[in-house]
Design an enzyme around this catalytic site. Structure first.
Site, short mmCIF file in Angstrom:
data_model
loop_
_atom_site.label_atom_id
_atom_site.label_comp_id
_atom_site.label_asym_id
_atom_site.label_seq_id
_atom_site.Cartn_x
_atom_site.Cartn_y
_atom_site.Cartn_z
N THR A 104 0.82 -1.22 0.00
CA THR A 104 0.00 0.00 0.00
C THR A 104 0.85 1.26 0.00
O THR A 104 1.98 1.27 0.52
CB THR A 104 -0.91 0.01 1.25
OG1 THR A 104 -1.44 1.34 1.43
CG2 THR A 104 -0.14 -0.33 2.52
N TYR A 107 -1.08 0.26 10.42
CA TYR A 107 -1.42 -0.52 9.23
C TYR A 107 -0.29 -0.43 8.20
O TYR A 107 0.20 -1.45 7.70
CB TYR A 107 -2.74 0.00 8.64
CG TYR A 107 -2.99 -0.43 7.22
CD1 TYR A 107 -3.22 -1.77 6.90
CD2 TYR A 107 -2.97 0.50 6.18
CE1 TYR A 107 -3.44 -2.15 5.58
CE2 TYR A 107 -3.19 0.13 4.87
CZ TYR A 107 -3.42 -1.20 4.57
OH TYR A 107 -3.62 -1.57 3.27
N1 LIG Z 1 -8.85 -1.16 -0.29
C1 LIG Z 1 -7.80 -0.40 -0.56
O1 LIG Z 1 -7.93 0.77 -0.93
C2 LIG Z 1 -6.40 -0.95 -0.43
C3 LIG Z 1 -5.33 -0.14 -0.78
C4 LIG Z 1 -4.03 -0.63 -0.63
C5 LIG Z 1 -3.83 -1.93 -0.21
N2 LIG Z 1 -4.89 -2.70 0.11
C6 LIG Z 1 -4.63 -4.08 0.53
O2 LIG Z 1 -5.31 -4.95 -0.35
C7 LIG Z 1 -5.73 -6.13 0.33
C8 LIG Z 1 -7.21 -6.35 0.10
O3 LIG Z 1 -7.93 -5.22 0.56
P1 LIG Z 1 -9.53 -5.17 0.46
O4 LIG Z 1 -9.91 -3.74 0.43
O5 LIG Z 1 -9.98 -6.09 -0.59
O6 LIG Z 1 -9.91 -5.74 1.89
P2 LIG Z 1 -11.03 -6.81 2.28
O7 LIG Z 1 -11.18 -6.72 3.75
O8 LIG Z 1 -12.23 -6.64 1.44
O9 LIG Z 1 -10.34 -8.19 1.88
C9 LIG Z 1 -9.45 -8.86 2.73
C10 LIG Z 1 -9.89 -10.31 2.82
O10 LIG Z 1 -8.96 -11.02 3.64
C11 LIG Z 1 -9.69 -11.85 4.53
N3 LIG Z 1 -8.83 -12.05 5.70
C12 LIG Z 1 -8.39 -11.11 6.57
N4 LIG Z 1 -7.62 -11.67 7.51
C13 LIG Z 1 -7.56 -13.00 7.23
C14 LIG Z 1 -6.92 -14.11 7.83
N5 LIG Z 1 -6.20 -13.99 8.96
N6 LIG Z 1 -7.06 -15.33 7.28
C15 LIG Z 1 -7.82 -15.49 6.15
N7 LIG Z 1 -8.46 -14.47 5.53
C16 LIG Z 1 -8.33 -13.23 6.08
C17 LIG Z 1 -10.97 -11.10 4.82
O11 LIG Z 1 -12.02 -11.96 5.24
C18 LIG Z 1 -11.26 -10.46 3.47
O12 LIG Z 1 -12.06 -11.30 2.66
C19 LIG Z 1 -5.34 -5.92 1.79
O13 LIG Z 1 -4.11 -6.58 2.01
C20 LIG Z 1 -5.15 -4.42 1.90
O14 LIG Z 1 -4.23 -4.09 2.90
C21 LIG Z 1 -6.17 -2.26 0.02
O1 LIG Z 2 -16.04 9.09 6.33
C1 LIG Z 2 -14.95 9.41 5.83
C2 LIG Z 2 -14.02 8.44 5.37
C3 LIG Z 2 -12.82 8.86 4.84
N1 LIG Z 2 -12.52 10.19 4.76
C4 LIG Z 2 -11.26 10.62 4.17
O2 LIG Z 2 -11.20 10.13 2.86
C5 LIG Z 2 -9.87 9.76 2.50
C6 LIG Z 2 -9.86 8.31 2.06
O3 LIG Z 2 -10.16 7.50 3.19
P1 LIG Z 2 -10.51 5.96 3.08
O4 LIG Z 2 -11.49 5.75 1.98
O5 LIG Z 2 -10.88 5.50 4.45
O6 LIG Z 2 -9.15 5.31 2.58
P2 LIG Z 2 -7.72 5.37 3.27
O7 LIG Z 2 -7.78 5.65 4.70
O8 LIG Z 2 -6.85 6.26 2.42
O9 LIG Z 2 -7.25 3.86 3.17
C7 LIG Z 2 -7.47 3.08 2.02
O10 LIG Z 2 -6.46 3.36 1.10
C8 LIG Z 2 -5.16 3.03 1.59
C9 LIG Z 2 -4.20 3.54 0.57
O11 LIG Z 2 -4.23 4.97 0.62
C10 LIG Z 2 -5.13 1.53 1.80
O12 LIG Z 2 -3.86 1.09 2.16
C11 LIG Z 2 -6.14 1.14 2.86
O13 LIG Z 2 -6.15 -0.26 3.04
C12 LIG Z 2 -7.49 1.60 2.41
O14 LIG Z 2 -8.42 1.39 3.46
C13 LIG Z 2 -9.02 10.00 3.75
O15 LIG Z 2 -8.41 11.22 3.62
C14 LIG Z 2 -10.03 10.06 4.88
O16 LIG Z 2 -9.65 10.91 5.93
C15 LIG Z 2 -13.43 11.15 5.20
O17 LIG Z 2 -13.16 12.33 5.14
N2 LIG Z 2 -14.61 10.72 5.72
#
Ligand SMILES: NC(=O)c1ccc[n+]([C@@H]2O[C@H](COP(=O)([O-])OP(=O)(O)OC[C@H]3O[C@@H](n4cnc5c(N)ncnc54)[C@H](O)[C@@H]3O)[C@@H](O)[C@H]2O)c1
Ligand SMILES: O=c1ccn([C@@H]2O[C@H](COP(=O)(O)OP(=O)(O)O[C@H]3O[C@H](CO)[C@@H](O)[C@H](O)[C@H]3O)[C@@H](O)[C@H]2O)c(=O)[nH]1
Length: 353
Positions: free
Chosen positions: A120, A144
């Site tokens: 991330t 995180y």
């Molecule tokens: N959503 C974002 O913006 C974002 C950005 C950067 C990185 N990531 C990374 O991408 C990955 C996926 O994110 P997401 O948004 O799809 O999250 P998500 O929570 O939707 O998916 C994560 C999945 O992992 C499973 N999981 C968690 N802990 C586990 C464990 N101990 N054993 C087995 N399964 C487990 C959960 O049940 C879930 O299905 C994560 O590693 C997250 O850190 C997400």
């Molecule tokens: O109710 C809300 C929720 C979020 N935010 C803002 O919106 C932006 C985006 O927030 P959010 O959608 O919660 O994403 P992040 O906190 O940036 O985190 C996401 O994006 C990261 C990469 O930037 C990943 O690593 C994380 O897993 C993923 O949850 C941030 O500035 C927050 O402060 C608000 O102002 N109000």
């Protein structure tokens, strides 16, 4: 019967993992999802078998790897809420760091040497400058991001020592939904900005909190680089293919290189949905950097990756379409009770590449 195109996908029932499974299947792979369903959904696992299990249960991981003999692993499973990690760091270190160590050890013991890791932009902390390249110094400001940096280092150390080939993909903010409407974002609790804003537009919540309007950004609210989840999914297939062709281990940023403030996200949602979004400004959320914007030119040059839906309007439009189906996502409560660890039906599916 073994399938020589099998890929283990930890977190395959989650948001990004399920989109990656669809992309893998389309590319001729068989994705086997390993997920404890802590946040994922059984209904989101549509393109290969689901093996229920926890990263913290290494024996179970080894059992699944032995049964399927995957050619590689895409490792999505983790806890991923920035805000929660600040108040519950132990939960994050255990799941993300210990869980990943278990996976790496099980892979090593079972002879699986190819890994794509979900990292991330939160590993960069407050960047010295924008846009962020892979060489930008990394000083995470929330637990995180720190857990993900630890795992990246672990993976890098395992490379030369144990012959692990790996790519760490540092995504910026994943958003949007499968353009064909088969899957989308469905978190409980939902903390991500875009789905919360869509909830407010749909009248499912009274308003949205804007976490801080006094940042050093053009309009005072935080700036993020939103990247379509389908574009992320495509990058994973490319990364896996590249590793199989012998590309050196390393890391890639994945983002559009376009920063949007929280206020701009609100106005985009209003424009796309045609509905007003009530909001109020509240306190900053601990752990949030002011602005994160990618330079993803390395992924473009070396993986041939080109985002297909870079416009925030398209990202929001696909998320809104999924959100409107909303209720159409079967509720977990409604599904048939599943027996823990039941499947292990090794590769019931034939892949037509
Ligand atoms: N959503 C974002 O913006 C974002 C950005 C950067 C990185 N990531 C990374 O991408 C990955 C996926 O994110 P997401 O948004 O799809 O999250 P998500 O929570 O939707 O998916 C994560 C999945 O992992 C499973 N999981 C968690 N802990 C586990 C464990 N101990 N054993 C087995 N399964 C487990 C959960 O049940 C879930 O299905 C994560 O590693 C997250 O850190 C997400
Ligand atoms: O109710 C809300 C929720 C979020 N935010 C803002 O919106 C932006 C985006 O927030 P959010 O959608 O919660 O994403 P992040 O906190 O940036 O985190 C996401 O994006 C990261 C990469 O930037 C990943 O690593 C994380 O897993 C993923 O949850 C941030 O500035 C927050 O402060 C608000 O102002 N109000």
């Amino acid at each position: 019967m073994m399938n020589d195109r099998t890929v283990l996908v930890t977190g395959g029932a989650g948001y990004i993992g399920s989109h990656a499974c669809k992309a893998l299947r389309r590319a001729g792979y068989l994705p086997v999802s390993f997920d404890n369903l802590a946040y994922g959904h059984e209904w989101a696992v549509k393109w290969g078998p689901l093996e229920r299990g926890d990263l913290l249960d290494k024996a179970r991981l080894s059992e699944v790897i032995r049964a399927y003999r995957p050619l590689g692993v895409l490792h999505f499973a983790a806890f991923a809420y920035v805000g929660e990690s600040v108040v519950e760091p132990a939960k994050y270190y255990r799941n993300n760091v210990v869980g990943s160590l278990n996976l790496l050890e099980a892979m090593r013991e079972e002879g699986v040497g190819t890994l794509v890791f979900s990292s991330t932009c939160a590993t960069y902390g407050i960047p010295a400058g924008l846009p962020i390249t892979e060489d930008t110094p990394r000083h995470p400001i929330n637990p995180y991001g720190a857990t993900k940096l630890h795992v990246e280092r672990m993976i890098a150390d395992f490379g030369p020592a144990y012959g692990l080939a790996s790519l760490s993909l540092r995504y910026f903010n994943a958003a949007g939904a499968d353009p064909e409407g088969e899957i989308g974002e469905d978190h409980d609790p939902e903390t991500h900005l875009i789905p919360l804003v869509l909830d407010a537009a749909a009248g499912r919540r009274p308003d949205v909190s804007v976490f801080g309007a006094d940042y050093d950004t053009p309009d005072g609210t935080c700036v993020r680089d939103y990247i379509h989840v389908t574009d992320l999914a495509d990058a994973h297939v490319r990364a896996l293919d590249a590793l199989r062709k012998g590309v050196p281990s390393g890391a890639y940023n994945l983002g559009n290189g376009l920063g949007f403030s929280v206020r701009e996200v609100l106005s985009t949602v209003e424009r796309v949905t045609g509905r007003p979004v009530p909001f109020r400004v509240s306190e900053r959320r601990p752990g949030d950097p002011a602005a994160l914007v990618s330079d993803a030119s390395k992924a473009r040059a070396e993986l041939g990756w080109e985002p297909q839906m870079p416009a925030l309007d398209d990202i929001v439009r696909t998320a809104w379409a999924w959100h409107q189906r909303g209720a159409s996502a079967p509720s977990d409560a409604g599904r048939a009770p599943s027996v823990p660890h039941a499947p292990l039906l090794v590769n019931p599916l034939r892949i037509e590449a």
